[in-house]
Design an enzyme around this catalytic site. Structure first.
Site, short mmCIF file in Angstrom:
data_model
loop_
_atom_site.label_atom_id
_atom_site.label_comp_id
_atom_site.label_asym_id
_atom_site.label_seq_id
_atom_site.Cartn_x
_atom_site.Cartn_y
_atom_site.Cartn_z
N ASP A 94 10.97 -7.28 27.68
CA ASP A 94 11.49 -7.40 26.30
C ASP A 94 11.99 -8.84 26.14
O ASP A 94 13.20 -9.09 26.20
CB ASP A 94 12.63 -6.42 26.07
N HIS B 281 3.17 -5.66 30.94
CA HIS B 281 4.39 -4.86 30.72
C HIS B 281 5.20 -5.51 29.61
O HIS B 281 6.05 -6.37 29.85
CB HIS B 281 5.21 -4.78 32.02
N HIS C 215 7.62 3.76 34.21
CA HIS C 215 8.78 3.00 34.68
C HIS C 215 9.44 3.76 35.82
O HIS C 215 9.73 4.96 35.70
CB HIS C 215 9.79 2.84 33.56
N GLU D 174 13.61 0.92 39.09
CA GLU D 174 14.44 -0.16 38.56
C GLU D 174 15.91 0.18 38.79
O GLU D 174 16.68 -0.65 39.26
CB GLU D 174 14.15 -0.34 37.07
#
Length: 334
Positions: A280, A18, A198, A201
């Site tokens: 990220d 990911h 996704h 979250e």
């Protein structure tokens, strides 16, 4: 954890599933590209040079602003090289990265193929020179809407193969529904691509369930809030759904207040197939080695636990079986 244990864990070979390519761009790399092109990037960086954002929605806008300086296949070739150098330095031997045709040619299939070719060439060089294998997963951007998602899926379908191996969805989870994108996921599935999305979250466990039922994915990006619905956790175990967990990202963005509050260990203990990634990394001030160290320090995971984690990640990778066998062999002999 003593220094020897710490170094052993940081040095272990790692598999990451990911990783957003643009989101992995070192800030100095983006600043350099902007300077070359005489592009001003206001409010993208802090005084210390790191990326500057307030919350998740602002993070998305900063991400897109930073990405805006990447305008050509050559830019993406340079980006791919910079990201792979960072990953390899952290012990990653296999990575799957999210790529969006919306950023690579604006969703035009011809332009997308040029961008993809440039990235694949660099990936081949990196595998030879750095020992890291890269594969691509096309993602549609949720907050760009279902129609643009169809264009992304068409780009993915036309370039599916041994390198472009999956299709998924990223972006703002609070926009629309998973089922709004079913057409795009069906198109990708028919092209032989593996699927992830996704979910779980920000919107909670229902979002995870909808990704599984409406899009028929086999992996979930994040998915951590499934822990709030134990019947859903049991479904994940029964179906063998793999979670692409990004603990450092979740803590930095405020999904959980601290690492000890993160449910990754509870999910693992209940039998959910867990992988660990950075999401990220420069935005969240982390690396794969940092993620491993934080999990070891917080939950007492040892080297054997991380070896098992890497094997699970290799088994869950979307690559072809020849690549998977070679990857598992590397993990076994490391």
């Amino acid at each position: 954890m003593d220094e020897e244990q710490r170094e052993t864990i940081r040095a272990l070979p790692k598999v990451e599933l990911h990783l957003h390519l643009e989101g992995a761009a070192p800030p100095a790399f983006i600043r350099g590209i902007a300077q070359e092109k005489s592009v001003r990037l206001d409010n993208v960086f802090r005084e210390d040079g790191a990326y500057a954002y307030r919350d998740f929605v602002h993070f998305l806008s900063v991400y897109e602003a930073a990405t805006s300086v990447l305008k050509s296949p050559q830019d993406y070739a340079r980006l791919t090289r910079a990201v792979l150098e960072e990953s390899a330095a952290s012990g990653v031997i296999y990575s799957e990265t999210f790529l969006s045709p919306d950023f690579c040619g604006g969703g035009d299939t011809g332009a997308w193929k040029e961008y993809l070719h440039a990235m694949m060439e660099v990936a081949e060089e990196a595998e030879r020179d750095m020992g890291i294998t890269l594969r691509g997963i096309v993602t549609c951007i949720r907050h760009f809407g279902p129609e643009k998602a169809k264009r992304a899926a068409l780009c993915a379908a036309e370039t599916a193969g041994n390198w472009l191996v999956g299709f998924g969805m990223a972006g703002d989870e609070n926009k629309g529904k998973q089922r709004d994108f079913a057409y795009s996921f069906d198109m990708a599935r028919e092209a032989g691509l593996r699927l992830t999305s996704h979910a779980g979250e920000w919107r909670g466990p229902r979002e995870v369930r909808e990704a599984i039922e409406d899009l028929r994915v086999e992996r979930i990006g994040h998915g951590v809030r499934a822990i709030e619905d134990l019947a859903l956790v049991d479904m994940l175990v029964e179906k063998g759904i793999v979670l692409e967990v990004c603990p450092g990202s979740n803590v930095t963005l405020g999904v959980y207040p601290k690492m000890s509050a993160h449910p990754v260990e509870k999910l693992r203990e209940r039998g959910v197939r867990i992988t660990v990634s950075t999401d990220d990394p420069p935005f969240f001030h982390t690396t794969m080695a940092d993620e491993y160290e934080a999990l070891a320090r917080t939950f007492g995971w040892d080297a054997e636990m991380f070896r098992s984690l890497a094997r699970t990640s290799a088994e869950a990778a979307f690559c072809d079986e020849t690549t998977r066998s070679a990857l598992l062999k590397r993990l076994e002999t490391a």
